[in-house]
Design a protein around this motif. Structure first.
Motif, PDB file in Angstrom:
ATOM      1  N   ASN A  31       0.789  -1.002  -0.147  1.00 14.16           N
ATOM      2  CA  ASN A  31      -0.015  -0.033   0.097  1.00 14.16           C
ATOM      3  C   ASN A  31       1.067   1.230   0.007  1.00 14.16           C
ATOM      4  N   SER A  33       0.285   4.318   0.102  1.00  9.73           N
ATOM      5  CA  SER A  33      -0.045   5.572   0.900  1.00  9.73           C
ATOM      6  C   SER A  33       0.478   5.191   2.375  1.00  9.73           C
ATOM      7  N   THR A  34       0.189   4.009   2.741  1.00  9.28           N
ATOM      8  CA  THR A  34       0.710   3.582   4.133  1.00  9.28           C
ATOM      9  C   THR A  34       2.215   3.861   4.175  1.00  9.28           C
ATOM     10  N   GLU A  35       3.025   3.295   2.964  1.00  4.61           N
ATOM     11  CA  GLU A  35       4.317   3.483   3.080  1.00  4.61           C
ATOM     12  C   GLU A  35       4.864   4.898   3.126  1.00  4.61           C
ATOM     13  N   LYS A  37       3.054   7.380   4.539  1.00  2.00           N
ATOM     14  CA  LYS A  37       2.592   7.834   5.760  1.00  2.00           C
ATOM     15  C   LYS A  37       3.772   7.522   6.942  1.00  2.00           C
ATOM     16  N   LEU A  38       4.329   6.225   6.865  1.00  4.04           N
ATOM     17  CA  LEU A  38       5.254   5.607   7.562  1.00  4.04           C
ATOM     18  C   LEU A  38       6.594   6.375   7.477  1.00  4.04           C
TER      19      LEU A  38
END
Length: 154
Positions: A31, A33-35, A37-38
């Protein structure tokens, strides 16, 4: 708080644990977007740590609280501005590479499942001789185990 038994319906929900399916119909667990955000979260955390350290060192040398606060905030902002673009770029490249690797992996597993289904159907077929069944199954098993080169006897 209410405690109840787990029903089998809870495990059949599509929203629970559902993954993004790409245009070819394969499930891809990466994902972007998750990457991203992290990456932002880790860069912000490291920058805050740098700012707190710079402010703490400045407070040892200077009396008062205004100057160490300004130095800490400036160190946080500068380190974030220097670190974040590189981190986002590397995360984007890494996520792209992971997506491609997982796509190849998913296609390989689907092809392998289709081959095993064909072998299973052949084993159930009574018209195929036992030697052919064993030979085909052994060939697929050896290819699956990575021993592609095989010498067959007559």
């Amino acid at each position: 708080m209410n405690i109840s038994a787990i029903s089998p319906v809870a495990f059949n929900r599509t929203s629970f644990g559902a993954k993004k399916i790409d245009k070819d119909g394969y499930e891809n667990p990466v994902n972007r977007s998750t990457e991203k955000k992290l990456a932002v979260l880790s860069s912000t955390g490291v920058s805050a740590l740098i700012g707190v350290t710079a402010g703490g060192l400045t407070s040892c040398a200077v009396k008062g609280w205004k100057i160490p606060t300004v130095v800490g905030a400036a160190a946080t902002a500068v380190s974030l501005l220097l670190m974040l673009p590189s981190k986002l770029y590397n995360t984007t490249l890494s996520a792209f590479a992971k997506e491609k690797e997982m796509g190849v992996f998913s296609r390989q597993k689907e092809a392998q499942a289709n081959i095993y289904n064909d072998i299973n159907n052949e084993i159930k077929d009574e018209d195929v001789s036992l030697d052919d069944k064993i030979n085909h199954y052994a060939t697929v098993k050896m290819a699956d185990n990575g021993k592609g080169l095989m010498v067959k006897g007559a």
